[in-house]
Design a protein around this motif. Structure first.
Motif, PDB file in Angstrom:
ATOM      1  N   UNK A 138       0.677  -1.573  -0.206  1.00  0.00           N
ATOM      2  CA  UNK A 138       0.008   0.242   0.212  1.00  0.00           C
ATOM      3  C   UNK A 138       1.120   1.187   0.085  1.00  0.00           C
ATOM      4  N   UNK A 139       1.853   1.746   0.752  1.00  0.00           N
ATOM      5  CA  UNK A 139       3.069   2.103   0.280  1.00  0.00           C
ATOM      6  C   UNK A 139       3.422   2.403  -0.834  1.00  0.00           C
ATOM      7  N   UNK A 140       3.530   1.861  -1.673  1.00  0.00           N
ATOM      8  CA  UNK A 140       3.698   1.943  -2.768  1.00  0.00           C
ATOM      9  C   UNK A 140       2.706   2.311  -4.016  1.00  0.00           C
ATOM     10  N   UNK A 141       1.769   1.694  -3.566  1.00  0.00           N
ATOM     11  CA  UNK A 141       0.977   1.789  -4.509  1.00  0.00           C
ATOM     12  C   UNK A 141       0.488   3.554  -3.920  1.00  0.00           C
ATOM     13  N   UNK A 142       0.365   4.106  -3.153  1.00  0.00           N
ATOM     14  CA  UNK A 142       0.230   5.540  -2.615  1.00  0.00           C
ATOM     15  C   UNK A 142       1.538   6.578  -3.451  1.00  0.00           C
ATOM     16  N   UNK A 143       3.046   6.217  -3.009  1.00  0.00           N
ATOM     17  CA  UNK A 143       3.645   7.130  -3.896  1.00  0.00           C
ATOM     18  C   UNK A 143       3.044   6.561  -5.538  1.00  0.00           C
ATOM     19  N   UNK A 144       2.905   5.556  -5.390  1.00  0.00           N
ATOM     20  CA  UNK A 144       2.608   5.771  -7.554  1.00  0.00           C
ATOM     21  C   UNK A 144       1.285   6.232  -8.189  1.00  0.00           C
ATOM     22  N   UNK A 145       0.145   6.621  -6.943  1.00  0.00           N
ATOM     23  CA  UNK A 145      -0.817   8.022  -7.009  1.00  0.00           C
ATOM     24  C   UNK A 145      -0.528   9.168  -7.008  1.00  0.00           C
TER      25      UNK A 145
END
Length: 138
Positions: free
Chosen positions: A102-109
């Motif tokens: 969820x950390x990587x997904x948030x940064x990607x967005x």
């Protein structure tokens, strides 16, 4: 078209968060969600408040997740811990199933929306111990 299958991993040994997430995020006709956590794993931490606990969590969870994946097929894997969790990288090495956290997904967005150097990204955390870890991870 069958629903996409997403494995959600809660890499801690307590079950309350897993139960809450499973109640809030239910499967739909487009996405089937399955949840797995570290319940019963004596070396899996009850919570993750720093990178060391994330590393311990990864070591504890990886065999369970690997066994789980050997008997089931998923279209994606999501590690549900807001950190640069080492389990994400271990799963990327061990499986061809796309894995992220969820950390990587948030940064990607968030990152593509910062169009200039002057725009900023903020992360709110519940403990000061995470501040340097998250800053370094970004």
């Amino acid at each position: 078209m069958p629903p996409k299958k997403l494995l959600c991993i809660i890499p801690i040994s307590t079950t309350r968060i897993t139960q809450s997430l499973a109640a809030i995020y239910t499967s739909t006709t487009q996405v089937q969600l399955d949840f797995i956590d570290g319940r019963g794993l004596t070396t899996c931490p009850q919570c993750i408040e720093n990178h060391e606990q994330a590393a311990v969590s990864s070591v504890a969870m990886l065999p369970r997740v690997t066994d789980f994946l050997s008997a089931r097929s998923f279209d994606g894997i999501l590690a549900c811990c807001f950190s640069d969790h080492p389990l994400v990288y271990a799963l990327r090495r061990q499986t061809s199933t796309p894995a992220t956290g969820i950390f990587q997904a948030a940064l990607r967005m968030a990152v593509p929306t910062t169009e200039t150097v002057n725009e900023r990204l903020g992360i709110v955390t519940t403990t000061a111990a995470w501040e340097p870890v998250l800053q370094e991870s970004v």
